[in-house]
Design a protein around this motif. Structure first.
Motif, PDB file in Angstrom:
ATOM      1  N   THR A 242      22.632  55.378  28.313  1.00 36.86           N
ATOM      2  CA  THR A 242      21.414  55.012  29.047  1.00 36.86           C
ATOM      3  C   THR A 242      21.720  53.902  30.051  1.00 36.86           C
TER       4      THR A 242
ATOM      5  N   ALA B  54      14.364  56.968  26.436  1.00 37.50           N
ATOM      6  CA  ALA B  54      15.328  55.907  26.134  1.00 37.50           C
ATOM      7  C   ALA B  54      14.974  55.296  24.780  1.00 37.50           C
TER       8      ALA B  54
ATOM      9  N   MET C 184      20.058  61.986  27.338  1.00 34.44           N
ATOM     10  CA  MET C 184      19.785  61.010  28.392  1.00 34.44           C
ATOM     11  C   MET C 184      20.244  61.593  29.724  1.00 34.44           C
TER      12      MET C 184
ATOM     13  N   GLY D 180      21.971  56.741  32.734  1.00 37.13           N
ATOM     14  CA  GLY D 180      20.512  56.903  32.767  1.00 37.13           C
ATOM     15  C   GLY D 180      19.907  55.985  33.822  1.00 37.13           C
ATOM     16  N   SER D 181      20.264  54.711  33.726  1.00 38.25           N
ATOM     17  CA  SER D 181      19.779  53.726  34.704  1.00 38.25           C
ATOM     18  C   SER D 181      20.646  53.700  35.958  1.00 38.25           C
TER      19      SER D 181
HETATM   20  O1  LIG Z   1      14.440  52.410  32.977  1.00 37.54           O
HETATM   21  C1  LIG Z   1      14.286  53.148  31.982  1.00 37.54           C
HETATM   22  O2  LIG Z   1      13.900  52.667  30.900  1.00 37.54           O
HETATM   23  C2  LIG Z   1      14.570  54.618  32.074  1.00 37.54           C
HETATM   24  C3  LIG Z   1      15.654  55.042  31.127  1.00 37.54           C
HETATM   25  C4  LIG Z   1      16.860  55.295  31.983  1.00 37.54           C
HETATM   26  C5  LIG Z   1      16.345  55.262  33.339  1.00 37.54           C
HETATM   27  N1  LIG Z   1      15.096  54.936  33.383  1.00 37.54           N
END
Ligand SMILES: O=C(O)[C@@H]1CCC=N1
Ligand SMILES: NC(=O)C1=CN([C@@H]2O[C@H](COP(=O)(O)OP(=O)(O)OC[C@H]3O[C@@H](n4cnc5c(N)ncnc54)[C@H](O)[C@@H]3O)[C@@H](O)[C@H]2O)C=CC1
Length: 276
Positions: free
Chosen positions: A171, A99, A120, A175-176
């Motif tokens: 992200t 990230a 990502m 991503g999250s």
């Molecule tokens: O929480 C995070 O920083 C990482 C990046 C996206 C998911 N987990």
């Protein structure tokens, strides 16, 4: 079996999700080298998947055509600088899943003129249901882009973006995103239990409902709003529940949550990307 020699630098949660998905897709575990300074992490991945444990980051890269950097943004500078000489000697394609860390910072740390794909992914890659957005720098050839895409497509949906800065939004969303859905599942389970369901029943109903809703949203021609309306009988139960969620500001909350994640991704780039 697919045998392109791959290296994973870092054997944590995301590396495991990707490696598990690749092996499920037919990748030969013996062609995957993994390095991690934490011996427990390294041994766990070897035990789980039968991958090769490299003695250090450099030796993992020395045997590979493609290198996945799966370390935290905080350590990316040191890892990339450590690998620079080997990358400059062998010119593997480098894929970063970190990230925040921008491709030009990473390319500089790797010694310059380096084919790089920044992407990502997300943890459902482990069950080949990931979602990954990819961005390639100008040094990456079409063949290298196709190779990067084939790795990530093995573990789910892929799409390319032209504007690297949008990876911060990706992200925040996908991503999250699995964490947001897990939180909703937890909340539904707890609410079901508070209404008298036992924990196993509440968990199964919450999880299967999330799965069914996602499958319908993926497969139906209707958009999410139409699918929602089809559940909502006038004067019925759903209408009452949705009114509580809307009045509680659910949409604003998600808007604020994604902004906070997007901003943190930008901060990570500033905080850890400015080193020379
Ligand atoms: O929480 C995070 O920083 C990482 C990046 C996206 C998911 N987990
Ligand atoms: N967890 C997630 O859902 C996602 C994470 N990411 C990104 O993936 C990257 C890794 O995240 P996680 O797997 O969650 O973290 P993690 O903490 O589970 O794994 C990181 C691994 O890197 C190892 N490590 C630390 N220093 C190292 C070094 N010098 N050389 C080699 N390995 C080293 C650690 O021992 C650890 O096993 C991060 O940059 C994160 O932004 C991207 C998408 C989703």
């Amino acid at each position: 079996m697919k045998k392109t020699p791959l290296a994973f630098i870092g054997a944590g949660n995301m590396a495991r999700s990707l490696i598990g998905g690749l092996i499920a897709d037919g990748w030969d575990p013996a062609s995957i080298s993994v390095s991690d300074p934490d011996p427990d992490q390294l041994a766990a991945v070897g035990r789980l998947f039968g991958t090769r444990s490299a003695k250090d980051n450099t030796s993992a890269v020395e045997q590979s055509e493609l290198v996945v950097l799966a370390v935290k943004p905080q350590v990316m500078h040191d890892v990339a600088c450590e690998l620079a000489a080997t990358v400059q000697a062998r010119h593997p394609l480098v894929i970063s899943i970190a990230a925040g860390i921008c491709s030009n910072d990473l390319e500089r740390w790797l010694g310059g003129n380096c084919a790089l794909v920044r992407c990502m992914p997300n943890t459902p890659a482990l069950v080949q249901s990931g979602a990954t957005a990819l961005f390639a720098n100008s040094a990456a050839s079409d063949d290298q882009k196709a190779l990067a895409e084939s790795i990530l497509r093995a573990v789910g949906l892929t799409l390319w973006i032209e504007d690297e800065s949008l990876l911060d939004a990706v992200t925040a969303l996908s991503g999250s995103g699995p964490a947001y859905f897990f939180l909703v599942i937890e909340a539904l389970q707890e609410a079901g239990q508070s209404l008298g369901l036992d924990d196993k029943t509440a968990r199964l109903l919450a999880v299967q409902t999330a799965f069914g809703a996602a499958k319908m949203a993926l497969e139906s021609r209707d958009d999410a709003a139409t699918l929602r309306q089809k559940v909502t009988s006038p004067g019925g139960t759903t209408e009452k529940a949705l009114a509580v969620l809307e009045e509680g500001g659910l949409r604003t909350l998600f808007n604020d949550a994604l902004k906070a994640a997007r901003d943190r991704s930008r901060e990570l780039a500033k905080q850890f990307g400015e080193k020379s």
